[in-house]
Design an enzyme around this catalytic site. Structure first.
Site, PDB file in Angstrom:
ATOM      1  N   ASP A  71     -46.446  -9.817  35.823  1.00 27.92           N
ATOM      2  CA  ASP A  71     -46.211  -8.837  36.880  1.00 27.92           C
ATOM      3  C   ASP A  71     -46.655  -7.482  36.332  1.00 27.92           C
ATOM      4  O   ASP A  71     -46.017  -6.915  35.440  1.00 27.92           O
ATOM      5  CB  ASP A  71     -44.728  -8.814  37.254  1.00 27.92           C
ATOM      6  CG  ASP A  71     -44.412  -7.833  38.377  1.00 27.92           C
ATOM      7  OD1 ASP A  71     -45.269  -6.989  38.710  1.00 27.92           O
ATOM      8  OD2 ASP A  71     -43.277  -7.898  38.902  1.00 27.92           O
ATOM      9  N   HIS A  72     -47.756  -6.953  36.880  1.00 31.79           N
ATOM     10  CA  HIS A  72     -48.348  -5.736  36.315  1.00 31.79           C
ATOM     11  C   HIS A  72     -47.455  -4.518  36.513  1.00 31.79           C
ATOM     12  O   HIS A  72     -47.684  -3.465  35.883  1.00 31.79           O
ATOM     13  CB  HIS A  72     -49.738  -5.496  36.928  1.00 31.79           C
ATOM     14  CG  HIS A  72     -50.713  -4.863  35.987  1.00 31.79           C
ATOM     15  ND1 HIS A  72     -50.342  -3.991  34.981  1.00 31.79           N
ATOM     16  CD2 HIS A  72     -52.072  -4.990  35.883  1.00 31.79           C
ATOM     17  CE1 HIS A  72     -51.408  -3.605  34.321  1.00 31.79           C
ATOM     18  NE2 HIS A  72     -52.472  -4.201  34.833  1.00 31.79           N
ATOM     19  N   ARG A  73     -46.455  -4.596  37.378  1.00 30.03           N
ATOM     20  CA  ARG A  73     -45.528  -3.482  37.538  1.00 30.03           C
ATOM     21  C   ARG A  73     -44.630  -3.337  36.316  1.00 30.03           C
ATOM     22  O   ARG A  73     -44.113  -2.253  36.030  1.00 30.03           O
ATOM     23  CB  ARG A  73     -44.661  -3.691  38.785  1.00 30.03           C
ATOM     24  CG  ARG A  73     -45.442  -3.753  40.094  1.00 30.03           C
ATOM     25  CD  ARG A  73     -44.558  -4.152  41.252  1.00 30.03           C
ATOM     26  NE  ARG A  73     -43.937  -5.451  41.034  1.00 30.03           N
ATOM     27  CZ  ARG A  73     -43.110  -6.034  41.907  1.00 30.03           C
ATOM     28  NH1 ARG A  73     -42.812  -5.417  43.047  1.00 30.03           N
ATOM     29  NH2 ARG A  73     -42.595  -7.224  41.656  1.00 30.03           N
ATOM     30  N   VAL A  74     -44.437  -4.443  35.588  1.00 27.30           N
ATOM     31  CA  VAL A  74     -43.556  -4.450  34.419  1.00 27.30           C
ATOM     32  C   VAL A  74     -44.358  -4.579  33.127  1.00 27.30           C
ATOM     33  O   VAL A  74     -44.048  -3.932  32.118  1.00 27.30           O
ATOM     34  CB  VAL A  74     -42.547  -5.630  34.515  1.00 27.30           C
ATOM     35  CG1 VAL A  74     -41.635  -5.666  33.298  1.00 27.30           C
ATOM     36  CG2 VAL A  74     -41.726  -5.525  35.793  1.00 27.30           C
TER      37      VAL A  74
ATOM     38  N   PRO B 126     -48.185  -7.860  41.920  1.00 23.57           N
ATOM     39  CA  PRO B 126     -49.559  -7.805  41.393  1.00 23.57           C
ATOM     40  C   PRO B 126     -49.693  -8.649  40.131  1.00 23.57           C
ATOM     41  O   PRO B 126     -49.282  -8.253  39.048  1.00 23.57           O
ATOM     42  CB  PRO B 126     -49.764  -6.315  41.091  1.00 23.57           C
ATOM     43  CG  PRO B 126     -48.386  -5.788  40.846  1.00 23.57           C
ATOM     44  CD  PRO B 126     -47.443  -6.608  41.675  1.00 23.57           C
TER      45      PRO B 126
END
Length: 440
Positions: A412-415, A239
């Protein structure tokens, strides 16, 4: 004892390889450690060393053929050793993907593409002035007509680049490599020969008239396949979100000019400043220098900055400046210059282009003002650098002309959350606008 020569996995992401050139011929003596062949992997051209001694008894896969990792490509054994069982096992090897492989010679091995593969559309024929082919000194005699590989003249990637730089048509160069393949020495000999002049159609195309397009089907390189796999695995599952800011480059460019004025050898480039300041910003924001691993996030112990390098003829590779946060500008400049040079020659080792913790991509030299870059997993971010241009801006209530640069960070929106990315970008901007902050 016979030694099997297989298509080795020369990089962790390699699934198949293209055999570019055999360095030896059947019957040649071989010592352990001798270079047997050159392989095109998904990132670089690499040499295959022999693990045993004897003679090269059998070439199973011809130059120009793409085969999966693990497939037998040759056999090294003693001159009188029985290798029938090894050759029999080779007949059951998996075939190479039809779309990726062209037969290297009329007697193509089992791993070559089927004859039903679609052929490129024929181009309009233009009569060419006769040109003498120039063989390399001491090289085996080549056939008068160029050897074709799926409709293209057979030539190594390096030979193609050298021919283009020298203004030579590959059709006018005699190949001395396996199966008539054109290699580096052939192009060098043709370029040095007094009779090596552009053909009449080539001269006309360069001097007059508009360019003309030709319909053709181009074979996909191992690198292009790897790029397609990596980016498909990135832009879909990862994402992305993007943060853009504009940076005043006056102090950074002034500092660079002052440093270069003091250097007797080597110069510090804008990219070197970018690498150093990105690394310093990562050291201050360890949550950005991280990667996603499903149930965990790995925060890395050093800022290993990858630098995107475009390759001639297409393709992209990211040589890495390891521990850039612990190196000075001059050391970064020297390492980057050496790595980028070998990257363009496709001579990087896997550890020199795999495992970055963050990357930068600079298209400013192509007059690109702003763009977004795709993250290279498992990295959590990449910085896209636009051109530096003079523009009117307001400083202390007055309109002045300043050199400004736009940068866009892909996250990276997960991180990385929005505020985390903005804080990192703010630190990077502050240090670019006042490089002395690196000393704090």
């Amino acid at each position: 004892m016979a030694t099997k020569v297989v298509m080795a996995q020369l990089s962790p992401t390699m699934e198949e390889g293209k055999l570019l050139e055999w360095k030896l011929q059947e019957g040649d003596a071989v010592e352990a450690g001798d270079i047997l062949a050159e392989i095109e992997t998904d990132k670089a051209n690499m040499d295959v060393e022999s693990l045993g001694s004897g003679v090269l008894r059998k070439i199973v896969v011809q130059a120009g053929t793409t085969v999966p990792v693990g497939v037998l490509i040759g056999v090294v054994a003693e001159p009188d050793e029985d290798i029938a069982s090894i050759l029999a096992s080779a007949e059951a090897q998996p075939a190479a993907p039809a779309a990726a492989t062209q037969p290297a010679a009329p007697a193509a091995p089992a791993a070559s593409a089927p004859e039903s593969a679609p052929a490129p559309a024929p181009a309009p024929s233009v009569p060419a002035a006769p040109t003498a082919k120039v063989p390399a000194p001491g090289a085996p005699a080549a056939s008068a007509a160029p050897t074709l590989d799926g409709g293209r003249v057979k030539a190594s990637p390096l030979a193609r680049r050298l021919a283009e730089a020298a203004g030579l048509r590959l059709e006018d160069v005699a190949g001395s490599g396996p199966g008539g393949r054109i290699v580096k020495r052939d192009v060098e000999a043709a370029a040095a020969a007094p009779s090596a002049v552009p053909s009449a159609p080539a001269a006309l195309a360069a001097s007059a008239g508009p360019a003309r397009l030709t319909a053709e089907t181009v074979e996909v390189s191992q690198m292009r396949k790897a790029i397609a796999r990596t980016l498909t695995a990135s832009i879909g599952p990862v994402p992305h979100f993007f943060l853009t800011t504009e940076i005043d480059m006056e102090h950074a460019l002034d500092l660079r000019a002052q440093l270069n004025a003091r250097l007797s050898a080597g110069k510090i480039g804008v990219n070197d400043l970018l690498i150093k300041i990105v690394a310093e910003a990562l050291a201050r924001h360890p949550d950005i220098n991280a990667s996603w691993h499903g149930d965990t996030i790995a925060r890395h112990g050093s800022a290993d900055v990858g630098v995107a390098v475009a390759l001639e003829g297409g393709g992209l590779i990211t040589p890495i400046i390891r521990a850039a946060d612990r190196k000075g500008l001059l050391q970064i400049s020297e390492e980057a210059r050496e790595l980028i040079g070998r990257a363009r020659d496709k001579r990087l080792l896997p550890e020199e282009y795999q495992g970055a913790t963050f990357s930068i991509s600079n298209l400013g030299m192509f007059e690109i003002t702003e763009f977004t870059a795709i993250i290279n997993p498992p990295e959590a971010g990449i910085l896209a650098i636009g051109k530096t241009a003079a523009k009117p801006v307001v400083v202390d209530g007055e309109i002045v002309v300043r050199r400004r640069m736009q940068v866009t960070m892909s996250c990276d929106h997960r991180v990385i959350d929005g505020a985390m990315g903005a804080a990192f970008l703010g630190t990077f901007k502050a240090m670019m606008e006042n490089p002395l902050e690196m000393m704090l």
